[in-house]
Design a protein around this motif. Structure first.
Motif, short mmCIF file in Angstrom:
data_model
loop_
_atom_site.label_atom_id
_atom_site.label_comp_id
_atom_site.label_asym_id
_atom_site.label_seq_id
_atom_site.Cartn_x
_atom_site.Cartn_y
_atom_site.Cartn_z
N VAL A 145 12.49 -8.62 -8.19
CA VAL A 145 11.71 -8.16 -7.04
C VAL A 145 12.13 -6.75 -6.65
O VAL A 145 11.29 -5.88 -6.36
CB VAL A 145 11.88 -9.12 -5.85
N ALA A 146 13.44 -6.50 -6.65
CA ALA A 146 13.94 -5.16 -6.31
C ALA A 146 13.40 -4.12 -7.30
O ALA A 146 12.98 -3.02 -6.90
CB ALA A 146 15.46 -5.15 -6.31
N GLU A 168 9.86 0.37 -8.52
CA GLU A 168 8.89 1.02 -9.41
C GLU A 168 7.59 1.31 -8.69
O GLU A 168 6.98 2.37 -8.89
CB GLU A 168 8.65 0.13 -10.64
N GLU A 169 7.16 0.38 -7.83
CA GLU A 169 5.93 0.62 -7.07
C GLU A 169 6.09 1.83 -6.15
O GLU A 169 5.20 2.69 -6.06
CB GLU A 169 5.57 -0.62 -6.25
N GLY A 182 3.81 5.09 -4.86
CA GLY A 182 4.02 5.52 -3.48
C GLY A 182 3.60 4.48 -2.46
O GLY A 182 3.39 4.79 -1.29
N THR A 183 3.50 3.22 -2.90
CA THR A 183 3.11 2.14 -2.00
C THR A 183 4.25 1.12 -1.90
O THR A 183 5.26 1.22 -2.59
CB THR A 183 1.82 1.45 -2.50
N TYR A 184 4.02 0.10 -1.04
CA TYR A 184 5.13 -0.77 -0.66
C TYR A 184 4.78 -2.25 -0.66
O TYR A 184 5.50 -3.08 -0.12
CB TYR A 184 5.62 -0.40 0.76
N ASP A 185 3.67 -2.62 -1.28
CA ASP A 185 3.17 -3.99 -1.17
C ASP A 185 4.13 -5.03 -1.75
O ASP A 185 4.13 -6.19 -1.33
CB ASP A 185 1.81 -4.11 -1.88
N SER A 186 4.93 -4.64 -2.71
CA SER A 186 5.82 -5.60 -3.37
C SER A 186 6.89 -6.16 -2.45
O SER A 186 7.51 -7.19 -2.76
CB SER A 186 6.50 -4.95 -4.58
#
Length: 268
Positions: free
Chosen positions: A236-237, A242-243, A248-252
């Motif tokens: 998950v980290a 990588e996202e 440049g997003t943070y959905d993960s």
């Protein structure tokens, strides 16, 4: 909080009242999360502990650092703690005994001690000496003696059951409390191992393995997941990193534990 001797008695008993499911932790936070999820005991994963402390798995971690982490976990949780101490953090039986004594002083109720070596397995007689030293140093400790016959593919496939059982019996003679046979999850083999070994049987499970109740019905007294939780957390980290760095997003990170919920686990 329950005293260390009482937790050790409880930990022994847990192996005789239905299958004991152990989600393996690797640091204080993961141990608190596992406890809060309802685990009756906390077991560490040697690989996860080593990684969290900056070392590879495989007897590379310094013993003092490993024991320090065990002490931190045992102090933080209220359930019994079992420490995976790899092959005992010792070049000889005396040093393995020193490790077992230190684990008890750190507040743990059990240990895993494995017989695997690079390239194969430790000689049975030598492993017996190491287990006997641990037992002498820590009379009440739950010693989960691990044999890597199946995990390392030792011998011909048709010989492995016999080899594992022979080692298990030798380790019990040396003072082991239970036997851990990773690398086996098919129910028929688990049942044969459980029938042939006169002690609680621990198996290593993961994706694709039978459910806990199925393994328990086959005879497994203890089911652990090794590095699975730590590996999933690090996955998950990596995905979130990588996202962030590529998109440049943070959905993960959306399914993470809430700050307040996690922080509250440290209240005691």
């Amino acid at each position: 909080m329950t005293s260390a001797p009482d937790r050790t008695k409880l930990f022994h008993a847990l192996h005789h009242h239905g299958p004991l499911a152990l989600p393996n932790a690797w640091d204080v936070a993961s141990a608190l999360v596992v406890e809060a999820a309802g685990a009756k005991a906390v077991a560490t994963t040697s690989a996860g502990v080593a990684w969290s402390l900056g070392a590879p798995d495989g007897d590379a971690l310094d013993r003092e650092r490993a024991i320090d982490l065990v002490a931190r976990i045992a102090k933080a949780v209220g359930v019994p703690v079992s420490a995976d101490i790899e092959s005992g953090f010792g070049v000889d039986a005396e040093q393995v005994g020193d490790t077992a004594r230190a684990v008890v002083e750190a507040g743990a109720s059990g240990v895993n001690i494995e017989d695997g070596l690079q390239g194969g397995l430790r000689d049975v007689a030598e492993q017996q000496e190491r287990l006997a030293a641990a037992r002498e140093a820590a009379p009440d400790l739950y010693i989960n003696a691990r044999t890597d016959v199946f995990l390392r593919g030792v011998g011909e496939p048709e010989e492995r059951l016999r080899l594992a059982v022979d080692r298990a019996r030798a380790y019990l003679e040396a003072g082991a409390s239970g036997i851990f046979v990773p690398g086996v999850t098919d129910l028929a083999t688990v049942a044969e191992l459980a029938k042939a070994i006169d002690a609680p049987l621990n198996v290593l499970a993961g994706p694709g393995a039978p459910a806990v109740h199925e393994l328990g019905t086959a005879g497994a007294a203890r089911i652990s997941v090794g590095t699975a939780l730590a590996s999933a957390a690090y996955a998950v980290a990596r995905t979130a990193a990588e996202e962030l760095l590529t998109k440049g997003t943070y959905d993960s990170t959306g399914d993470g534990l809430e700050y307040g919920e996690l922080n509250a686990l440290f209240g005691n």
